[in-house]
Each structure stands twice: as structure tokens, then as C-alpha cells.
Design a protein around this motif. Structure first.
Motif, PDB file in Angstrom:
ATOM      1  N   ASN A 125       7.038  10.762   2.838  1.00 52.37           N
ATOM      2  CA  ASN A 125       5.749  10.246   3.305  1.00 52.37           C
ATOM      3  C   ASN A 125       5.917   9.130   4.324  1.00 52.37           C
ATOM      4  N   LEU A 178       2.238   6.469   6.090  1.00 55.02           N
ATOM      5  CA  LEU A 178       2.532   5.211   5.387  1.00 55.02           C
ATOM      6  C   LEU A 178       3.050   4.145   6.324  1.00 55.02           C
ATOM      7  N   SER A 212       1.005   2.290  -3.787  1.00 55.04           N
ATOM      8  CA  SER A 212      -0.283   2.603  -4.406  1.00 55.04           C
ATOM      9  C   SER A 212      -0.884   3.896  -3.863  1.00 55.04           C
ATOM     10  N   SER A 213      -0.693   4.146  -2.577  1.00 56.36           N
ATOM     11  CA  SER A 213      -1.262   5.362  -1.988  1.00 56.36           C
ATOM     12  C   SER A 213      -0.591   6.623  -2.511  1.00 56.36           C
ATOM     13  N   LEU A 214       0.653   6.504  -2.967  1.00 54.80           N
ATOM     14  CA  LEU A 214       1.380   7.659  -3.507  1.00 54.80           C
ATOM     15  C   LEU A 214       1.354   7.708  -5.027  1.00 54.80           C
ATOM     16  N   LYS A 215       0.719   6.705  -5.633  1.00 55.39           N
ATOM     17  CA  LYS A 215       0.647   6.602  -7.099  1.00 55.39           C
ATOM     18  C   LYS A 215       2.031   6.605  -7.729  1.00 55.39           C
ATOM     19  N   LYS A 274       0.815  -1.218   0.000  1.00 58.06           N
ATOM     20  CA  LYS A 274       0.000   0.000   0.000  1.00 58.06           C
ATOM     21  C   LYS A 274       0.843   1.261   0.000  1.00 58.06           C
ATOM     22  N   ILE A 275       2.107   1.142   0.385  1.00 60.37           N
ATOM     23  CA  ILE A 275       2.968   2.321   0.463  1.00 60.37           C
ATOM     24  C   ILE A 275       3.168   2.949  -0.907  1.00 60.37           C
ATOM     25  N   ASP A 326       4.791  -0.445  10.556  1.00 59.86           N
ATOM     26  CA  ASP A 326       4.556   0.852   9.923  1.00 59.86           C
ATOM     27  C   ASP A 326       5.644   1.858  10.266  1.00 59.86           C
TER      28      ASP A 326
END
Length: 328
Positions: free
Chosen positions: A322, A328, A222-225, A219-220, A265
């Protein structure tokens, strides 16, 4: 916001020769042939504890790269020492090697390189030269929001006194769930502190620009594209052999099986150097030749490849920022 830096009384030390207990810069782990001397007679510097509290230090010259008129960094900070004071969040750089003369001249040392990439207005950044025995006091650690561990010329799988002490500190930071970002050696020593293993890379040195594959399941990213492939500067001959239990593999390359990992995390390791600039890497290639770690005949090809491409510096910067400061 107005800012200032409290400098050390010894901002610049003479570069240490590449023999005996010498050091070079934050080159890759496994860079030196001989073990360092004990902490009590540190070969890297002339003092043991951080001197950032000296109230009457002579200000050093501002490095040229930080004094450019259009530098956003310059508009925010006056780089005159080894502590960036601005209040707000507080971070520490655990420097694991000595600055080369080139990096001191151009960037004010590796602390300047990391601060330029990661520091934002309203923050305090401290430097600890852990390879010289400079560590934050136990009662200071809890006041920090996070730490960055630099590269090193030493082996993360070694047992030098300062490395053992660093392992103890990292175990404590893990227990406190402090944010910790490890770069190159820092990536490897984090793995070791958490129960993983590192050592010499079977495929030998990795020098230049490497394309890294990012895990689609993390997810680290995908969340930042962030794209599935990112290029990064690399210069190392050690690597993580085995991840710590419960660690997540989040990036790999054709050369190195563990390019990045995440632990919970609060901890992340990156084998490459998101903080490096092209001139830093080119200078390190020259240093490797002088120390007989690579052949002079290899340099032309290595430098040509470095000059031919650019790493994805901004994407790596966003990722690191981030992680350290976001959710993240």
C-alpha cells in the motif's frame, strides 16, 4: 496475462569468501570487517552495468521455492532472470549486497525474494546491483514508479564509492517525489540521505523476531486497520540514531528507537526484514557464526526463538504494497 523475464548472461556468480572485499548476502549493515575495493575492481561481481538487455542469455534453473505447483507467484510470473517484464507500473530493486549461495539456490537471489513479496500482475521490476556500481541511468529514473533498497553487509554511515553514489541517487529520488522503501541498510541510508544519522546500535546486535510498536497517530496504520503491535524478523547491529528533519517516527521497539520512519508521502524506512523467511534468517545466523560475529554457543538459543514464533508477514506485505502502490 502472459509474462516473461529477460535474464542476465551471468545469473549466478560464485559466492565470495568472507575476507578482503567479500560479501555475503543482504545481511545487516556493519557485517564485514574490511572495506570493499573500488568500484572499478568490484569484489562482488564481474560486471558494472545491468545486463538485463542481453537478447540471448542462457536461462538459469527456476529456484525450487518458485516452482511449487500451488505457488501463486508461479501462476503470475516465470522467474528466469533479473528483469520482470509485464508492462504497467515499473519498480526497481537497489540491491546493496551479494546473494548467498543459499538464497540463490532457494529463491533465485534476493531479487526473487522481493519480487515474490511485492510484485503483482501487470508490473515491471528491474534489478540494480548498486554495491557493484550498477545504477539506473539518469534518464531512466523518471520512468520508475518506485524503488526498494535492500539490506547490506556494509555500513550506511560509511563512505564507500557506491554508497556515496547511492546517496546522490536517493537525493534525486526525493526531489522527484518517487516512492522509495528502505529495508534495514536501506532504512538507514535513506535517513542519512535526508539529513539523519545512523551508526552502531548501543545495545548491540538484534537477531530474531522483534515486536514493534506502531504509532497510533500515523494514518498509514489506521487506514489499513493494522494492529498496534507487529512482529518482524530482525538481524542488524546498526540503527538510525537521529531522524531527518521533518521525518515522522512511526514505529519503535524495546531494542531499537527507530524501527520505522516516514518522510512526506513518498519515503518510508523499515529496520526489520518484512521480506525474510524463516529459513533465510536461520541461514544468516549460521553465517554470522562462521564469520565470528556471534558465538557458536549463542546459536541454539537464537534459533529456538526464531522457530518458536512467526512474524506478521502478511500485515507487513500489505503495508509495503500500500505504501509503494497505494495512496499512503
Amino acid at each position: 496475462m502472459t509474462s516473461s523475464l529477460a535474464s542476465r548472461s551471468e545469473f549466478s556468480t560464485n559466492e565470495v569468501a568472507p575476507t578482503g572485499a567479500s560479501s555475503s548476502s543482504s545481511e545487516p549493515s556493519g557485517f564485514h570487517k574490511t572495506p570493499p575495493v573500488g568500484i572499478s575492481s568490484c569484489g562482488f561481481c564481474h560486471h558494472r552495468s545491468p545486463l538485463r538487455f542481453n537478447p540471448h542469455p542462457p536461462p538459469p534453473p527456476i529456484p525450487p521455492i518458485l516452482s511449487l505447483p500451488n505457488s501463486t507467484f508461479c501462476k503470475l510470473f516465470a522467474f528466469t532472470g533479473e528483469r520482470l517484464r509485464m508492462g504497467g507500473k515499473k519498480f526497481g530493486v537497489l540491491l546493496c549486497a551479494e546473494d548467498s549461495d543459499f538464497v540463490k539456490k532457494m529463491y533465485g537471489g534476493y531479487f526473487g525474494v522481493f519480487v515474490k513479496m511485492l510484485a503483482e500482475e501487470g508490473e515491471t521490476w528491474d534489478l540494480y546491483r548498486v554495491a557493484c556500481g550498477e545504477f539506473p541511468d539518469d534518464d531512466e529514473v523518471e520512468s520508475y514508479d518506485g524503488f526498494v533498497i535492500s539490506g547490506s553487509s556494509r555500513d550506511a554511515h560509511g563512505n564507500d564509492a557506491w554508497i556515496c553514489r547511492l546517496l546522490t541517487l536517493l537525493t534525486k529520488l526525493d526531489s522527484l517525489k518517487k516512492k522509495v522503501l528502505g529495508i534495514c541498510f536501506g532504512h538507514q541510508i535513506l535517513s542519512r540521505a535526508l539529513g539523519g544519522k545512523s551508526g552502531r546500535a548501543i545495545t548491540g546486535w538484534d537477531i530474531g523476531i522483534r515486536t514493534v510498536h506502531l504509532s497510533s497517530s500515523s494514518k498509514i496504520f489506521s487506514s489499513l486497520k493494522i494492529p498496534a503491535l507487529l512482529s518482524i524478523y530482525e538481524i542488524h547491529r546498526d540503527e538510525v540514531w537521529e531522524l531527518p528533519p521533518k521525518a515522522e517516527l512511526i514505529a519503535w521497539s524495546e531494542k531499537t528507537g527507530v524501527e520505522m520512519f516516514k518522510y512526506g508521502d513518498h519515503i518510508m524506512g523499515i529496520q526489520g526484514h518484512p521480506e525474510y523467511t524463516k529459513d533465510i534468517l536461520l541461514n544468516l545466523i549460521d553465517r554470522l557464526v562462521k564469520l565470528n560475529f556471534i558465538l557458536d554457543s549463542e546459536t541454539e538459543d537464537l534459533k529456538a526463538k526464531v522457530l518458536a514464533r512467526e512474524p506478521d508477514r502478511e500485515a507487513w506485505r500489505r503495508l509495503c504494497l500500500n505504501f509503494l502502490k497505494g495512496g499512503l
